[in-house]
Design a protein around this motif. Structure first.
Motif, PDB file in Angstrom:
ATOM      1  N   TYR B 324       0.873  -1.175   0.000  1.00 21.97           N
ATOM      2  CA  TYR B 324       0.000   0.000   0.000  1.00 21.97           C
ATOM      3  C   TYR B 324       0.904   1.216   0.000  1.00 21.97           C
ATOM      4  N   ASP B 326       0.075   4.703  -0.851  1.00 25.79           N
ATOM      5  CA  ASP B 326      -0.396   6.087  -0.808  1.00 25.79           C
ATOM      6  C   ASP B 326       0.021   6.730   0.514  1.00 25.79           C
ATOM      7  N   GLU B 328      -0.670   9.748   1.547  1.00 27.80           N
ATOM      8  CA  GLU B 328      -1.563  10.807   2.029  1.00 27.80           C
ATOM      9  C   GLU B 328      -2.908  10.270   2.495  1.00 27.80           C
ATOM     10  N   ILE B 329      -3.396   9.281   1.786  1.00 26.48           N
ATOM     11  CA  ILE B 329      -4.751   8.815   2.058  1.00 26.48           C
ATOM     12  C   ILE B 329      -4.696   7.401   2.620  1.00 26.48           C
ATOM     13  N   SER B 330      -5.383   7.193   3.702  1.00 26.62           N
ATOM     14  CA  SER B 330      -5.323   5.896   4.367  1.00 26.62           C
ATOM     15  C   SER B 330      -6.182   4.874   3.627  1.00 26.62           C
ATOM     16  N   PRO B 331      -5.899   3.600   3.815  1.00 30.16           N
ATOM     17  CA  PRO B 331      -6.704   2.553   3.178  1.00 30.16           C
ATOM     18  C   PRO B 331      -8.180   2.689   3.547  1.00 30.16           C
ATOM     19  N   GLU B 332      -8.437   3.082   4.793  1.00 35.50           N
ATOM     20  CA  GLU B 332      -9.838   3.204   5.221  1.00 35.50           C
ATOM     21  C   GLU B 332     -10.576   4.254   4.400  1.00 35.50           C
ATOM     22  N   GLU B 333      -9.861   5.359   4.106  1.00 40.73           N
ATOM     23  CA  GLU B 333     -10.520   6.408   3.321  1.00 40.73           C
ATOM     24  C   GLU B 333     -10.887   5.889   1.941  1.00 40.73           C
ATOM     25  N   LYS B 334      -9.975   5.067   1.373  1.00 40.55           N
ATOM     26  CA  LYS B 334     -10.267   4.528   0.043  1.00 40.55           C
ATOM     27  C   LYS B 334     -11.405   3.531   0.109  1.00 40.55           C
ATOM     28  N   MET B 335     -11.381   2.737   1.185  1.00 40.65           N
ATOM     29  CA  MET B 335     -12.464   1.766   1.323  1.00 40.65           C
ATOM     30  C   MET B 335     -13.798   2.490   1.484  1.00 40.65           C
ATOM     31  N   ALA B 336     -13.764   3.610   2.216  1.00 41.57           N
ATOM     32  CA  ALA B 336     -14.997   4.350   2.473  1.00 41.57           C
ATOM     33  C   ALA B 336     -15.609   4.868   1.175  1.00 41.57           C
ATOM     34  N   LEU B 338     -15.622   3.187  -1.639  1.00 35.84           N
ATOM     35  CA  LEU B 338     -16.178   2.098  -2.432  1.00 35.84           C
ATOM     36  C   LEU B 338     -17.687   2.065  -2.244  1.00 35.84           C
ATOM     37  N   ARG B 340     -19.703  -0.303  -1.974  1.00 36.91           N
ATOM     38  CA  ARG B 340     -20.282  -1.272  -1.046  1.00 36.91           C
ATOM     39  C   ARG B 340     -20.272  -0.754   0.394  1.00 36.91           C
ATOM     40  N   TYR B 341     -19.395   0.214   0.664  1.00 36.57           N
ATOM     41  CA  TYR B 341     -19.331   0.732   2.022  1.00 36.57           C
ATOM     42  C   TYR B 341     -19.869   2.159   2.144  1.00 36.57           C
TER      43      TYR B 341
END
Lengths: 352, 347
Positions: B324, B326, B328-336, B338, B340-341
């Motif tokens: 991973y 990035d 600047e942007i956390s994985p959670e932000e990217k998941m958010a 999507l 589906r979330y």
């Protein structure tokens, strides 16, 4: 000496795990928050190698963090629905404490000050008093960047943000400010730059209030001390972990995984790290040694947590979100493991 | 004596080189050998830790990963055992040392003969006298390598042919010149050199020729006046399979190396070695470069010269691949983000 055993919880969350935490006053109670919009309460059965699902608490959006309140009957959650909620774990009643302008990433509770702090991607902290006699709503502290991790020690709160910013707040100061409801008087006790070059992934504070550990997306963990003397600051260090050497015919080098989770052992002061490589390692912060590395889990380790008596280590496993993933789903691959530690398993040897 | 202007080391130099028991590679000095062994043979495949010995690795696997080690990695087929404790050149069984030295000597003389034949120069100490000396042809190492490759290809082709049962008596001229044309016997054989392509040489008594591979005791050098009262086997690979009984594989007892003429056999060993080393380790690569005295071109040169022990930090960073990346942007932000979330506020 009790043998170390590990088992998989029969009813794991249906989608990726965002956080897990054991109750401070009940070593067998475990809360798990999930991207499937639920918070799960488990009860670990001593000696039976199983954990029963006691209750689930549904939210309107994925839950990003959960923590216990003053006792095992109370919890707080943070989620994509931008709300900070209090949950009565017995009745299931949910109360909205405050609303952020963006998703709420973390919540942390300080039992000593009865303060709940939430951190949101709107770059604010909300400070709530959980004292029922207080009519005070909440205070808002503006942050210079988006917070990604939050952790509390008995007297400090560490906020890790984008751009490698780390702010440390003094809890008694916050409590005083809260009592006089003047957010303006709250300024960071210390402002630091992360020792890690990459985005901070997790923060955890030492139970003895001496310092904290941070981890980054670039397979590294740093250990630092609160005390702002040259001597203490010289003790800080960082190390690489959760990496995998590539076979040489693929060009060599390392695959570097994010270190998703950190948790200090409440008794021994050692800590566990969980990484995208699917491993959990136990570290001795004093001796700067790795004590143990457990067998690989089937997927990335998303969260780790010790029970308050240090007997159990809970490990949340689900696929890790990696660069370029566009249809991520933790469905079906999310698992929850509980490891019963032997007495000396997490005990460090101390510095030499 | 005295002059060493040619680029070829002499036998003593070759024999003095430390070499690896597990893969038969030789090295400029002991340090390189040890770092090679740690990197290729004693490295834990679970955590990358480099141990000093196979036994150490075995203990490490046991204690740290609760697994047992069965064989040494990247080792030649009959050298994977954990029972022998090797560290650098220490612990190598005497008979293996003998075998190795024999191989070095044989290869050396083969190469020397080839060189003499190629240049037309007589070996030192013997004056030519057969016609005018040829102009000295200086080959670059590339040319030599190319010729070696051609030679090996030929050997391989012959082997293949022999395997197909179509024994092709190859013309003597087609052979590497060292075999057919050199009038000088390799000094280590105490026998008269039979005429090249001596298909009519007295056939070996089958009983002896099919003697089982040498036991693991000290092996006699090839062609030495050993136990059998045999005429020296012509060290050519022209020996037609139809006529001469095959010799049992010489170097690797029981390794099942394909029977073939002697130099062919040697090249089989080389191939084994090469294939064992083929998984181009970059440490190996560096060792190789250090051996060859090549300074790695460009930027990272200084650090790599150290003998492959350490790369610069920068170099490592370059090599790493982040799962991973990035910052600047956390994985959670990217998941958010999507679907589906995603959460749509009800407002």
């Amino acid at each position: 000496m009790a043998p170390a055993t590990q088992f998989e919880v029969a009813q794991p969350p249906n989608d990726a795990i965002s956080a897990l935490v054991f109750a401070p006053d009940a070593p067998n109670r475990l809360l798990v928050s999930s991207w499937d919009k639920n918070v799960y309460l488990y009860e670990v059965v001593d000696g039976a190698e199983e954990a029963n699902l006691v209750k689930t608490y549904e939210h309107r959006a994925p839950v990003l963090d959960v923590c216990f309140g003053a006792n095992q009957g109370e919890a707080f959650t943070a989620g994509l629905d931008r709300l900070v909620k209090r949950i009565d774990l017995v009745t299931g009643e949910q109360t909205i404490l405050s609303k952020h302008n963006e998703a709420v990433r973390c919540v942390v509770y300080s039992p000593k000050q009865s303060i709940l702090i939430s951190a949101s991607w709107d770059s604010t902290l909300h400070i709530h008093s959980t004292d029922p006699s207080s009519s005070q709503q909440h205070l808002t502290i503006q942050l210079p960047g988006k917070p990604h991790a939050l952790a509390a020690s008995p007297s400090k709160v560490v906020v890790a943000m984008t751009a490698r910013l780390v702010h440390i707040y003094d809890l008694p100061t916050i409590a005083t400010a809260l009592a006089s409801s003047s957010a303006a008087t709250i300024s960071p006790w210390q402002q630091r730059e992360s020792s890690l070059k990459f985005l901070t992934r997790a923060v955890s504070c030492m139970p003895n209030d001496a310092g904290y550990a941070t981890s980054s997306i670039e397979g590294r963990v740093a250990v630092e001390w609160f005390e702002d003397t040259a001597e203490s600051q010289a003790r800080k260090y960082a190390f690489k972990c959760h990496r995998q050497a590539l076979p040489d015919d693929e060009g060599g080098g390392d695959i570097v995984y994010p270190v998703n989770a950190l948790a200090f052992h409440p008794v021994h002061g050692t800590f566990a790290s969980g990484g995208g490589d699917g491993t959990v390692a136990l570290w001795d912060a004093e001796a700067k040694r790795r004590m143990r590395q457990y067998q690989k889990f089937p997927d990335s380790v998303a969260a780790v947590g010790f029970s308050s008596n240090g007997k159990y280590l809970a490990i949340g496993v689900c696929p890790g979100f990696e660069t370029g993933m566009e249809n991520y789903s933790g469905e079906g691959r999310t698992k929850l493991f509980i490891r019963e530690l032997s007495e000396t398993e997490a005990k460090g040897k101390g510095s030499k | 004596m005295g002059k060493k202007k040619r680029g070829h080391p002499d036998v003593e130099e070759l024999l003095a080189r430390p070499w690896c028991y597990y893969c038969e590679r030789d090295f400029e000095d002991l340090k390189l050998l040890i770092s090679h062994q740690k990197a290729k043979h004693f490295k834990c495949d679970r955590c990358g830790k480099r141990l000093n010995t196979a036994g150490g690795l075995s203990v490490h696997m046991n204690q740290v990963h609760k697994e047992s080690l069965n064989s040494v990695e990247n080792a030649l087929p009959n050298r994977q055992g954990l029972d022998i404790e090797i560290f650098g050149m220490e612990g190598v069984p005497e008979d293996i040392v003998q075998q190795h030295n024999q191989r070095i000597i044989t290869n050396f003389y083969t190469a020397q003969a080839e060189r003499h034949a190629a240049t037309g120069n007589p070996p030192p100490g013997q004056s030519g006298g057969q016609g005018p000396a040829k102009k000295i042809k200086i080959e670059s190492s590339n040319e030599i390598k190319k010729r070696l490759a051609e030679h090996r290809a030929k050997v391989a082709a012959q082997k293949a042919a022999a395997a197909n049962g179509t024994a092709i008596p190859s013309p003597v001229d087609g052979q590497s010149p060292g075999q057919g044309a050199s009038p000088f016997p390799p000094p280590q054989t105490g026998f008269p050199y039979p005429p090249p392509g001596a298909a009519g040489a007295p056939p070996f008594p089958p009983a002896q020729a099919y003697a089982p591979p040498f036991p693991s005791g000290p092996s006699p050098p090839p062609g030495a006046p050993g136990a059998f009262n045999l005429p020296a086997r012509p060290p050519t690979n022209t020996a037609p399979a139809s006529n001469l009984p095959q010799r049992p594989p010489y170097f690797y007892n029981g390794s099942g190396a394909p029977p073939s003429g002697y130099p062919g056999n040697a090249s089989t060993v080389d191939e084994l070695v090469a294939s064992a080393a083929r998984q181009g380790d970059d440490i190996d690569q560096m060792i190789r470069m250090a051996e060859a005295g090549i300074k790695p071109a460009g930027k990272n040169g200084a650090a790599e010269e150290a003998g492959g022990e350490k790369k610069t930090k920068k170099d490592k960073e370059k090599n790493m691949r982040m799962v991973y990346a990035d910052t600047e942007i956390s994985p959670e932000e990217k998941m958010a983000l999507l679907s589906r979330y995603s959460y749509i506020p009800q407002e």
